[in-house]
Design a protein around this motif. Structure first.
Motif, PDB file in Angstrom:
ATOM      1  N   ASP A 189     -12.759  -5.187   8.076  1.00 19.84           N
ATOM      2  CA  ASP A 189     -12.586  -3.757   8.325  1.00 19.84           C
ATOM      3  C   ASP A 189     -11.321  -3.588   9.154  1.00 19.84           C
ATOM      4  O   ASP A 189     -11.295  -3.924  10.344  1.00 19.84           O
ATOM      5  CB  ASP A 189     -13.797  -3.201   9.071  1.00 19.84           C
ATOM      6  N   VAL A 190     -10.257  -3.071   8.541  1.00 17.74           N
ATOM      7  CA  VAL A 190      -8.976  -2.984   9.232  1.00 17.74           C
ATOM      8  C   VAL A 190      -8.928  -1.847  10.244  1.00 17.74           C
ATOM      9  O   VAL A 190      -7.936  -1.687  10.964  1.00 17.74           O
ATOM     10  CB  VAL A 190      -7.803  -2.850   8.231  1.00 17.74           C
ATOM     11  N   LEU A 191      -9.999  -1.062  10.331  1.00 20.90           N
ATOM     12  CA  LEU A 191     -10.063   0.029  11.305  1.00 20.90           C
ATOM     13  C   LEU A 191     -11.103  -0.232  12.387  1.00 20.90           C
ATOM     14  O   LEU A 191     -11.495   0.675  13.120  1.00 20.90           O
ATOM     15  CB  LEU A 191     -10.364   1.351  10.593  1.00 20.90           C
ATOM     16  N   SER A 192     -11.527  -1.468  12.494  1.00 22.07           N
ATOM     17  CA  SER A 192     -12.515  -1.847  13.507  1.00 22.07           C
ATOM     18  C   SER A 192     -11.953  -2.949  14.390  1.00 22.07           C
ATOM     19  O   SER A 192     -11.378  -3.929  13.899  1.00 22.07           O
ATOM     20  CB  SER A 192     -13.804  -2.327  12.833  1.00 22.07           C
ATOM     21  N   HIS A 212       8.772 -19.438   7.927  1.00 24.09           N
ATOM     22  CA  HIS A 212       8.415 -18.860   9.221  1.00 24.09           C
ATOM     23  C   HIS A 212       7.715 -17.515   9.109  1.00 24.09           C
ATOM     24  O   HIS A 212       7.811 -16.678  10.005  1.00 24.09           O
ATOM     25  CB  HIS A 212       9.641 -18.780  10.146  1.00 24.09           C
ATOM     26  N   HIS A 213       6.994 -17.323   7.997  1.00 25.75           N
ATOM     27  CA  HIS A 213       6.064 -16.199   7.945  1.00 25.75           C
ATOM     28  C   HIS A 213       4.795 -16.608   8.693  1.00 25.75           C
ATOM     29  O   HIS A 213       4.403 -17.782   8.704  1.00 25.75           O
ATOM     30  CB  HIS A 213       5.754 -15.810   6.501  1.00 25.75           C
ATOM     31  N   THR A 214       4.148 -15.616   9.302  1.00 32.48           N
ATOM     32  CA  THR A 214       3.084 -15.918  10.252  1.00 32.48           C
ATOM     33  C   THR A 214       1.835 -15.092   9.995  1.00 32.48           C
ATOM     34  O   THR A 214       1.862 -14.106   9.253  1.00 32.48           O
ATOM     35  CB  THR A 214       3.559 -15.624  11.694  1.00 32.48           C
ATOM     36  N   PHE A 215       0.759 -15.516  10.618  1.00 31.95           N
ATOM     37  CA  PHE A 215      -0.455 -14.708  10.696  1.00 31.95           C
ATOM     38  C   PHE A 215      -0.066 -13.374  11.325  1.00 31.95           C
ATOM     39  O   PHE A 215       0.736 -13.315  12.257  1.00 31.95           O
ATOM     40  CB  PHE A 215      -1.477 -15.436  11.575  1.00 31.95           C
ATOM     41  N   ALA A 216      -0.619 -12.287  10.813  1.00 32.12           N
ATOM     42  CA  ALA A 216      -0.204 -10.960  11.260  1.00 32.12           C
ATOM     43  C   ALA A 216      -0.546 -10.719  12.728  1.00 32.12           C
ATOM     44  O   ALA A 216      -1.274 -11.492  13.358  1.00 32.12           O
ATOM     45  CB  ALA A 216      -0.817  -9.886  10.373  1.00 32.12           C
ATOM     46  N   ALA A 217      -0.019  -9.616  13.273  1.00 33.06           N
ATOM     47  CA  ALA A 217      -0.016  -9.426  14.722  1.00 33.06           C
ATOM     48  C   ALA A 217      -1.081  -8.480  15.251  1.00 33.06           C
ATOM     49  O   ALA A 217      -1.261  -8.394  16.467  1.00 33.06           O
ATOM     50  CB  ALA A 217       1.358  -8.915  15.159  1.00 33.06           C
ATOM     51  N   THR A 218      -1.797  -7.750  14.383  1.00 29.64           N
ATOM     52  CA  THR A 218      -2.858  -6.861  14.849  1.00 29.64           C
ATOM     53  C   THR A 218      -4.201  -7.380  14.377  1.00 29.64           C
ATOM     54  O   THR A 218      -4.494  -7.379  13.169  1.00 29.64           O
ATOM     55  CB  THR A 218      -2.650  -5.427  14.345  1.00 29.64           C
ATOM     56  N   SER A 219      -5.016  -7.859  15.310  1.00 32.08           N
ATOM     57  CA  SER A 219      -6.327  -8.397  14.958  1.00 32.08           C
ATOM     58  C   SER A 219      -7.234  -7.272  14.470  1.00 32.08           C
ATOM     59  O   SER A 219      -7.228  -6.163  15.020  1.00 32.08           O
ATOM     60  CB  SER A 219      -6.962  -9.067  16.173  1.00 32.08           C
ATOM     61  N   VAL A 220      -8.010  -7.550  13.420  1.00 32.34           N
ATOM     62  CA  VAL A 220      -9.002  -6.602  12.914  1.00 32.34           C
ATOM     63  C   VAL A 220     -10.303  -7.354  12.674  1.00 32.34           C
ATOM     64  O   VAL A 220     -10.348  -8.585  12.648  1.00 32.34           O
ATOM     65  CB  VAL A 220      -8.523  -5.916  11.613  1.00 32.34           C
ATOM     66  N   THR A 243     -12.689  -2.877   4.003  1.00 25.54           N
ATOM     67  CA  THR A 243     -12.781  -1.473   4.401  1.00 25.54           C
ATOM     68  C   THR A 243     -11.454  -1.035   4.997  1.00 25.54           C
ATOM     69  O   THR A 243     -10.914  -1.705   5.880  1.00 25.54           O
ATOM     70  CB  THR A 243     -13.903  -1.273   5.434  1.00 25.54           C
ATOM     71  N   GLY A 244     -10.933   0.088   4.499  1.00 27.48           N
ATOM     72  CA  GLY A 244      -9.697   0.644   5.040  1.00 27.48           C
ATOM     73  C   GLY A 244      -8.444   0.048   4.467  1.00 27.48           C
ATOM     74  O   GLY A 244      -7.335   0.416   4.889  1.00 27.48           O
ATOM     75  N   PHE A 245      -8.564  -0.873   3.528  1.00 32.23           N
ATOM     76  CA  PHE A 245      -7.404  -1.540   2.941  1.00 32.23           C
ATOM     77  C   PHE A 245      -7.634  -1.723   1.447  1.00 32.23           C
ATOM     78  O   PHE A 245      -8.707  -2.199   1.032  1.00 32.23           O
ATOM     79  CB  PHE A 245      -7.186  -2.908   3.600  1.00 32.23           C
ATOM     80  N   THR A 246      -6.639  -1.330   0.636  1.00 34.52           N
ATOM     81  CA  THR A 246      -6.720  -1.497  -0.805  1.00 34.52           C
ATOM     82  C   THR A 246      -5.872  -2.690  -1.212  1.00 34.52           C
ATOM     83  O   THR A 246      -4.639  -2.644  -1.135  1.00 34.52           O
ATOM     84  CB  THR A 246      -6.218  -0.243  -1.537  1.00 34.52           C
TER      85      THR A 246
END
Length: 780
Positions: free
Chosen positions: A68-71, A484-492, A536-539
């Motif tokens: 859930d990208v909004l949680s 040098h691509h990385t795990f994204a920066a906003t935890s969900v 949830t919140g992501f297509t």
């Protein structure tokens, strides 16, 4: 610390503590390995499943993963992917580690002019040449780490001694010719002993620190001994080298066990007051030499010492307060008086405590290695270690046999010294060995936990060797494709319905909401996992997988980019990163935080959360909170803007424990979010009785006030507690007063020159529930 000694050290010290302070008792038995391993199939030496003699395809297990990208959205600190002693500068760049620590026992007596260190208890207290990534010079190390693309974390020496300018071991602290026969002798120097008499238990005392050390002081003074070195001069060189990078400084290393590690120059066990006073003095001095300094402390060693320190009498002399809460409390109050801040990051070492594995099979060690980081976050994980799963470490902390280490420590910091993030500058759990694939899976789990659980800075001891599988684990987060691509920066939020022993899931999204990264760890050696996704919140549109598996233990295997499917197969015993492209239906107009998401409150007490907008221009309307039975949350200010915090009152019940809560919200763009967190309910708070309330006197005269600490069921005692006094008018004879043997803390108030009402507040230790009372006096 010296990693090779880590797991043996606590057991040895605990044995001494128990022998000296507990009669006729010993640690409770930890849960058996058989119980903990019940979910695992029998495994062979290479970790594969063992059948009845026939070869068959791995079993398939379905796990449902919900993202859930909004949680529970929050930034992942870029500094959680650190390490110490990488192989070389090229390893820093390739691995993508974000912090490189110059730390450990060796740096506690580093001589910055000579590039030497004293090996202390790790190797016969002898002086040698120091080097990390080929650098003996600390300023050059900083420059080289920056050039490699990372951030240096230095160690500021707080001991009063550093090594001599000797790099070959020819200076040492316990010469046999000088101090007599000893239990252990350096195999490369027959005159260099280990500082213990031939009975191997009696320390040699009265040795001369000058044998192997030069004095270290803050700044030059008349009459300083020859060869004295100075922190202020060293700091000037470090500050210049840091430049625009964060000026991270560990304030020494594991100061709670100085009396063991550095016994030749610090023969007494480190005491509560010393650890407070030395830290405050040097941390404040450092800030004057380097105004950009970010100071980490107290750099505590391990679980037992978190709560007790090394001096067996100190806790009782400080009202039964556990060490770390007491230390943070004392620094906070002294900083309030001084109008400054001395500690910027609350720093601990966090090796997840393990049971004695000497009787474990290799398969059992591997299973332990992949579940052990439940120590960090799981409110249901009863420790398998006798260091934690025993009754003596603390009488104050709730659920003391369940480490719940990161939320517990963050709750302490948020409660006692708000605005102090958590750092973990040593961690690892190489239960089956650093080169074993189980360590790679454990590391992948740890990196995910550190980000999700809001740690600010972390440094693995040590940086993985590029020859080992766990080197690929850090690359899954920091350089998964070699570009040098990385795990994204906003935890969900990324939850699953599997047992935590066998499966983990973590997720993060990029700022634009177009790339979702999901880390899935299948810890089961004999089963392929069929992961079924609900997003949830992501297509989602397309997905590329990057897999580290037992079949190719030293290679991240990338798939081709494929159309998204809600069902993905994960190899047995693997860590798989999903890079999913797509779109977020609508980005939040405001990111918000519970402020804080973890906090402590005494049983039957209350505390207020102050939800705040962390970023964005929108406003947030809070909904009705939900919480575990045992606490109640009520919104008292439901509108949150960039200029106005919300308010949520938490009321605790009478049962100590860990209680989860969630708070829903809708922002001004109509986006629904949810944030969650933890309330740690402790023992009932201690109380105060007042003496001298409601007095009157002529302006400028004095009145005597006092409080008496009543520990009640707090777990503490009356004597030796600190009481913090404040007044809104007039002056106090002291701001900090220690309770006497009856729990009494007196103070004298000089009434102000102008007539009026004066309020004096007395606050007791946070570790005992932070009791407070207010006096009302009148100046006539």
């Amino acid at each position: 610390m010296n990693h090779s000694h880590h797991f043996a050290l606590p057991a040895a010290i605990l044995a001494l503590v128990f022998t000296g302070s507990v009669s006729g008792a010993g640690p409770e038995r930890a849960p058996s390995a058989t119980t903990q391993l019940a979910a695992y199939p029998p495994t062979s030496a290479d970790g594969s499943s063992v059948g009845s003699g026939t070869t068959s395809a791995p079993a398939v297990q379905t796990v449902h993963v919900t993202v859930d990208v909004l949680s529970n959205r929050h930034p992942i600190s870029p500094y959680v992917y650190g390490g110490a002693y990488p192989k070389d500068a090229a390893t820093i760049t390739d691995s993508g580690i974000t912090v490189v620590r110059w730390g450990g026992n060796a740096t506690s007596r580093y001589n910055w002019k000579a590039g030497t260190y004293n090996a202390a208890n790790d190797w016969y207290y002898a002086d040698f040449g120091y080097t990390e990534i080929g650098d003996a010079d600390s300023a050059k190390f900083i420059q080289d780490v920056k050039a490699a693309g990372s951030n240096p974390l230095m160690t500021m020496v707080m001991l009063d001694w550093v090594a001599k300018n000797v790099s070959n071991g020819s200076a040492y602290s316990f010469g046999i010719a000088k101090y007599g026969a000893q239990c252990g002798i350096n195999p490369y120097n027959s005159d260099d002993g280990n500082g213990l008499k031939p009975d191997c238990s009696t320390p040699i005392t009265g040795n001369d620190p000058n044998d192997a050390n030069f004095p270290l002081k803050d700044s030059p003074q008349n009459g300083d001994p020859p060869n004295t070195l100075y922190r202020s001069q060293w700091t000037a060189a470090l500050a210049a080298a840091f430049g625009n990078a964060p000026h991270f400084y560990d304030m020494d290393n594991e100061i709670d066990i100085w009396g063991g590690t550095h016994r030749d120059v610090h023969p007494q066990a480190a005491a509560y007051n010393e650890m407070r006073d030395k830290f405050i003095a040097e941390a404040r001095a450092l800030k004057t030499w380097d105004p950009a300094a970010i100071r980490l402390g107290p750099v505590s060693c391990c679980w037992w010492f978190y709560w007790n320190g090394a001096n067996n009498n100190d806790k009782a002399a400080h009202a039964g307060n556990d060490l770390l809460p007491w230390w943070l409390n004392e620094v906070y109050w002294q900083d309030k008086i001084a109008g400054t801040r001395s500690v910027d990051l609350f720093d601990i070492h966090a090796y997840p405590d393990t049971p004695d594995t000497s009787g474990f099979t290799l398969a059992q060690k591997r299973a332990l290695a992949t579940r052990i980081y439940r120590d960090y976050w799981d409110p249901k994980y009863v420790s398998e270690s006798g260091s934690i799963n025993q009754p003596w470490a603390t009488q104050i902390q709730p659920n003391k046999t369940i480490p719940f280490r990161i939320p517990r420590m963050r709750a302490l910091a948020n409660t006692i010294y708000p605005g102090t993030p958590l750092a973990i500058t040593e961690w690892s759990a190489e239960v089956a060995g650093g080169s074993d694939f189980s360590t790679a899976l454990g590391d992948a789990d740890a990196y995910g936990i550190l980000g999700r659980e809001r740690v600010y800075l972390a440094s693995r001891w040590v940086t993985p060797d590029p020859a080992n599988p766990n080197y690929q684990a850090i690359k899954l987060y920091r350089n998964y494709d070699g570009q040098h691509h990385t795990f994204a920066a906003t935890s969900v939020s990324a939850t699953n319905d599997a047992t935590a022993n066998l499966f983990s899931s973590y997720a993060a999204i990029d700022p634009a909401g177009k790339t979702l990264t999901v880390m899935l760890i299948n810890k089961k050696p004999g089963a392929v996992v069929n992961a079924q996704f609900a997003l949830t919140g992501f297509t989602p549109s397309q997905v590329t997988t990057y897999t580290l598996a037992k079949k190719n233990p030293k290679t991240i295997v990338a798939s081709g980019t494929q159309a998204w499917s809600s069902s993905i197969s994960l190899p047995a015993y693997s860590a798989t990163l999903l890079v999913v492209t797509g779109s977020t239906q609508q980005l939040p107009s405001a990111e918000w935080d519970p402020n804080p998401d973890a906090i402590m409150v005494p049983a039957d007490g209350t505390v207020t959360l102050s939800p705040k907008v962390a970023s964005g221009s929108g406003s947030v309307t809070l909904g009705t909170p939900h919480a575990d039975t045992g606490i109640n949350l009520a919104v008292t200010q439901g509108t949150v803007t960039s200029g106005q915090n919300g308010a949520v009152t938490v009321t605790a019940g009478s049962n100590p424990g860990f209680y989860h809560f969630t708070i829903p919200s809708i922002d001004s763009a109509g986006v629904a979010q949810q944030q969650g967190g933890w309330i740690l309910v402790g023992n009932p708070a201690a109380t105060f009785t007042k003496q001298g309330d409601n007095q009157s006197g002529a302006h400028g005269t004095t009145v005597n006030l006092s409080v008496t600490l009543q520990p009640g069921q707090s777990g503490g005692t009356a004597s030796g507690g600190t009481v913090f006094f404040t007044t809104d008018a007039g002056t106090l004879s002291s701001r900090l007063v220690t309770t006497d043997s009856s729990g009494k803390a007196p103070v004298t108030l000089t009434l102000p020159a102008n007539p009026g009402t004066v309020h004096v507040t007395a606050e007791g230790p946070f570790g005992l529930g932070h009791p407070r009372v207010t006096f009302t006096e009148t100046a006539q």
